[in-house]
Scaffold this motif. Structure first.
Motif, short mmCIF file in Angstrom:
data_model
loop_
_atom_site.label_atom_id
_atom_site.label_comp_id
_atom_site.label_asym_id
_atom_site.label_seq_id
_atom_site.Cartn_x
_atom_site.Cartn_y
_atom_site.Cartn_z
N ILE A 107 1.18 33.99 98.91
CA ILE A 107 0.79 33.25 97.56
C ILE A 107 1.29 33.97 96.29
CG2 ILE A 107 -1.50 32.67 96.23
CD1 ILE A 107 -2.81 32.82 98.63
N ALA A 108 1.33 35.25 96.30
CA ALA A 108 1.90 35.78 95.18
C ALA A 108 3.35 35.62 94.84
CB ALA A 108 1.52 37.44 95.34
N LYS A 109 4.28 35.80 96.05
CA LYS A 109 5.60 35.19 95.98
C LYS A 109 5.80 33.77 95.46
CE LYS A 109 7.01 38.26 99.82
NZ LYS A 109 7.52 38.40 101.05
N VAL A 110 4.88 33.11 95.58
CA VAL A 110 5.02 31.70 95.19
C VAL A 110 4.76 31.70 93.83
CG1 VAL A 110 4.16 29.15 95.25
CG2 VAL A 110 4.33 30.58 97.33
N MET A 116 10.51 30.33 87.21
CA MET A 116 11.90 29.95 87.65
C MET A 116 12.05 28.53 87.74
SD MET A 116 13.22 33.02 90.32
CE MET A 116 14.85 32.23 90.12
N MET A 117 11.08 27.68 88.51
CA MET A 117 11.22 26.43 88.66
C MET A 117 10.92 25.46 87.70
SD MET A 117 9.12 26.48 92.34
CE MET A 117 9.30 24.72 92.74
N MET A 118 10.52 26.06 86.39
CA MET A 118 10.23 25.39 85.26
C MET A 118 11.48 25.16 84.47
SD MET A 118 6.17 26.42 84.38
CE MET A 118 6.09 25.47 82.84
N ALA A 119 11.78 24.20 83.71
CA ALA A 119 12.78 24.16 82.81
C ALA A 119 12.21 24.83 81.56
CB ALA A 119 12.94 22.59 82.35
N ALA A 171 12.27 35.75 83.02
CA ALA A 171 13.43 36.27 83.40
C ALA A 171 13.00 37.25 84.51
CB ALA A 171 14.35 36.91 82.78
N ALA A 172 11.68 37.82 84.50
CA ALA A 172 11.33 38.64 85.43
C ALA A 172 11.36 38.19 86.88
CB ALA A 172 9.69 39.07 85.31
N PRO A 173 10.78 36.84 87.34
CA PRO A 173 10.98 36.53 88.73
C PRO A 173 12.26 36.54 89.31
CG PRO A 173 9.93 35.00 87.33
CD PRO A 173 10.32 35.76 86.40
N PHE A 174 13.26 36.23 88.58
CA PHE A 174 14.64 36.57 89.04
C PHE A 174 15.02 37.95 89.53
CE2 PHE A 174 18.97 37.94 88.23
CZ PHE A 174 19.85 37.38 89.05
N VAL A 175 14.61 38.99 88.62
CA VAL A 175 14.72 40.35 88.74
C VAL A 175 13.97 40.74 90.10
CG1 VAL A 175 14.42 42.61 87.89
CG2 VAL A 175 15.38 40.58 86.49
N ILE A 176 12.47 40.34 90.23
CA ILE A 176 11.67 40.74 91.33
C ILE A 176 12.30 40.02 92.58
CG2 ILE A 176 9.45 40.11 92.19
CD1 ILE A 176 8.33 39.77 89.40
N LEU A 177 12.88 38.93 92.90
CA LEU A 177 13.08 38.47 94.10
C LEU A 177 14.56 39.39 94.56
CD1 LEU A 177 12.93 34.62 93.29
CD2 LEU A 177 11.34 36.25 94.75
N VAL A 178 15.61 39.51 93.44
CA VAL A 178 16.71 40.31 94.05
C VAL A 178 16.23 41.48 94.16
CG1 VAL A 178 18.76 40.98 92.98
CG2 VAL A 178 17.98 38.93 92.29
N LEU A 179 15.18 42.34 93.66
CA LEU A 179 14.96 43.58 93.99
C LEU A 179 14.29 43.47 95.44
CD1 LEU A 179 14.09 45.21 90.44
CD2 LEU A 179 15.76 45.64 92.11
#
Length: 296
Positions: A107-110, A116-119, A171-179
């Motif tokens: 749930i936390a990942k979602v 990131m999914m929002m315009a 921007a933080a979600p992108f960083v979190i997913l890559v790491l």
């Protein structure tokens, strides 16, 4: 048999060239706009408006760099680019926490992916409503705690903080997913072996996991810093560059000079300077990454 192989090779070559056509069209269009902006930056505003070329030398670049407004704009742009350090800090902490698939991590990942999914226009509008001083939800909770909330979008420092907050949130979600993807590739056996040898949790993270993240951090910097330097949409929706141009960035400065004030030549000079900065940073980071790989 050789003829069939040659025919198949020619067919694959033609298919490969055909598939490259869309990319070539995009590259050609990008080069055309870049060269057009370069030529316009050496023209005068009157020449641009009248449709002919009047060589102005480096006057547009000099006037742009001498402008007090441009100095403030550069400071704001660098400040917003520095938020990447905050994003990396959040990314390291959250990815380390989500490394173990504990209950609720899905749930936390979602929830992390949602920004990131929002315009950008939609998220910026929502945050603008939240930062509204009279009926915004942020000041509502502050008043509930008996704290007088500031006029977020009308005071200079508060407006900068609001832009920084939204920038990190998007921007933080992108960083979190890559790491998180990079951390997940580290074998648990290595961590357990280190703990058996006497390493604590912090030492295992610092000496085993963190060195493994260097390539991922390089990718993040390569993508996020140019993206932060050319940030436009958040400022446009949230503050419009105000109050008193206190949140204006280079991309919004180019828009303001070119579209609102009709100073096309100076706007082109500013945009080309931004392009040179981004290109120089990208080349520098690529060289540093290659040297580290070569040294390894």
């Amino acid at each position: 048999m050789k003829r069939k192989r040659r025919a198949l090779g020619r067919k694959n070559k033609r298919m490969g060239m055909l598939l490259c056509v869309p990319a070539m069209v995009i590259v050609a269009f990008a080069l055309y706009t870049l060269l057009y902006a370069l030529v316009m930056s050496f023209n005068t505003n009157m020449g641009v408006v009248q449709g002919h070329f009047e060589f102005a030398g480096f006057d547009n670049y000099i006037e742009t760099l001498k402008s007090k407004e441009m100095r403030s704009v550069i400071g704001n742009t660098l400040l917003y680019a520095a938020t990447i350090l905050v994003e990396l800090g959040i990314g390291l902490l959250v990815s380390a926490a989500l490394r173990k698939n504990v209950k609720g991590s899905g749930i936390a990942k979602v929830c992390i992916i949602l920004p990131m999914m929002m315009a950008s226009i939609a998220s910026g509008t929502i945050w603008r409503w939240m930062f509204t001083d009279r009926y915004g939800v942020i000041n509502y909770f502050l008043n509930f705690l008996h704290i007088d909330g500031p006029m977020w979008l009308s005071e200079k420092m508060a407006a900068k903080f609001a832009v920084l907050t939204v920038s990190v949130w998007t921007a933080a979600p992108f960083v979190i997913l890559v790491l998180l993807a990079s951390i997940s590739s580290v074998s648990d056996d290595i961590i357990e072996a280190a703990k058996i040898d006497g390493a604590n949790q912090f030492q295992a993270y610092w000496y085993i996991i963190f060195p493994h993240l260097r390539s991922a951090i390089a990718v993040i910097l390569l993508i996020r810093i140019p993206d932060a330097l050319k940030m436009y949409d958040i400022v446009y929706i949230l503050t419009g560059g105000g109050p008193s141009n206190s949140t204006q960035v280079i991309s919004y400065y180019v828009y303001n000079q070119g579209v609102k004030q009709m100073k096309f030549a100076e706007a082109s000079a500013a945009s080309f300077l931004l392009f040179l900065v981004i290109a120089a940073f990208t080349i520098l980071l690529n060289q540093i990454t290659k040297r580290r790989k070569g040294g390894a």
